[in-house]
Design an enzyme around this catalytic site. Structure first.
Site, PDB file in Angstrom:
ATOM      1  N   ALA A  13      20.879  64.285  18.115  1.00  0.00           N
ATOM      2  CA  ALA A  13      21.989  63.868  18.985  1.00  0.00           C
ATOM      3  C   ALA A  13      21.587  63.475  20.411  1.00  0.00           C
ATOM      4  O   ALA A  13      22.411  62.957  21.148  1.00  0.00           O
ATOM      5  CB  ALA A  13      23.018  65.006  19.057  1.00  0.00           C
ATOM      6  N   TYR A 150       9.412  55.880   4.367  1.00  0.00           N
ATOM      7  CA  TYR A 150      10.724  55.797   5.034  1.00  0.00           C
ATOM      8  C   TYR A 150      11.774  55.182   4.102  1.00  0.00           C
ATOM      9  O   TYR A 150      12.889  55.696   3.974  1.00  0.00           O
ATOM     10  CB  TYR A 150      10.551  54.952   6.300  1.00  0.00           C
TER      11      TYR A 150
END
Ligand code: NAI
Length: 247
Positions: A13, A150
């Site tokens: 965040a 990924y």
């Protein structure tokens, strides 16, 4: 604590997309639990937000830390209305140059970390009989050279999202994914300039998205107006997934 506000928890965040998501959810009236690795930046962001958010340090790839996080949040706030799984890392290389440890690290954070967070919140949301989960995947799940670890982790997130939509549907929990394309964040700013330029040139609009583009999509899927949308992956990528390098 008695909540008049909905509680959202956002991983990763304090930077880039996660920061924009957190700010947008505050604007939308959520109280936001900011989850990330760095205590100092996390506490600074908490202070900057004057009681509209709280920071908890947690490595999402570590099951005991994730369990502790949800225990603390539930004790304190009694509910979790929205979970946004945004934390993610890259360790790019062609497969022949990629150490297996780089595969493990990316899968552990991006996929296992997201799964661990979903597992804990599923128990809470099932009990509440309501909830929203938004997972940040990537357009790269479709395939990107140099990103075998990924892309696999993000493809896993798309699959995980679809399964959880089925498992949690009858508990009024919707689960969706967002697949961002090229977005201007510390992660992409760390790429070599020529690589970044090439990526921008491969975009249909020769452009780069902003973290707010993803935050707006999260606010939509995380709102309680979208109950009938579940198990979906929304591309926010300037059209790259439609057909790159076509003109
Ligand atoms: P970033 O690197 O700017 O920020 C990621 C945040 O996640 C950082 O604050 C970091 O400390 C945190 N984090 C990393 N590992 C963690 C862990 N184990 N536990 C808790 N927090 C952790 O990345 P950015 O660009 O903002 O990306 C956010 C998400 O969006 C990632 O999942 C990324 O894969 C995805 N994404 C980003 C794109 C882009 O172009 N920037 C494109 C497509 C997807």
């Amino acid at each position: 604590m008695e909540n008049s506000k909905l509680i959202a928890l956002v991983s990763g965040a304090i930077k880039g997309i996660g920061r924009a998501i957190s700010m947008k959810l505050i604007q939308e009236g959520f109280f936001v639990v900011l989850v990330d690795l760095d205590d100092i930046s996390g506490k600074a962001m908490e202070a900057e937000l004057h009681g509209q958010a709280i920071f908890y340090k947690c490595n999402i790839a570590e099951e005991p830390e994730v369990k502790k996080l949800f225990e603390t949040v539930l004790n304190q706030y009694k509910q979790v209305d929205l979970l946004v799984n945004n934390a993610g890392i890259i360790k790019d290389n062609m497969i022949w140059n990629m150490p297996a440890t780089d595969f493990d690290q990316v899968i552990n954070v991006n996929l296992k970390g997201t799964w661990l967070m979903c597992k804990e919140v599923a128990v809470i949301m099932k009990q509440q009989n309501k909830g929203r989960i938004v997972n940040i995947a990537s357009r790269a799940w479709l395939g990107n050279k140099g990103q075998s670890n990924y892309s696999a982790s993000k493809a896993g997130i798309v699959g995980l999202t679809r399964v959880l939509a089925l498992e949690l549907g009858k508990y009024n929990v919707s689960v969706n994914a967002i697949a961002p394309g090229l977005i201007d964040t510390p992660l992409t700013q760390s790429l070599k300039k020529e690589v970044l330029d090439q990526l921008i040139q491969a975009q249909p609009g020769k452009n780069i998205g902003q973290p707010q583009d993803i935050a707006n999509a999260v606010a939509f899927l995380g709102s309680y107006k979208t109950q009938f949308i579940t198990g979906q992956t929304l591309y926010v990528d300037g059209g790259k997934s439609i057909g790159a390098n076509m003109s």
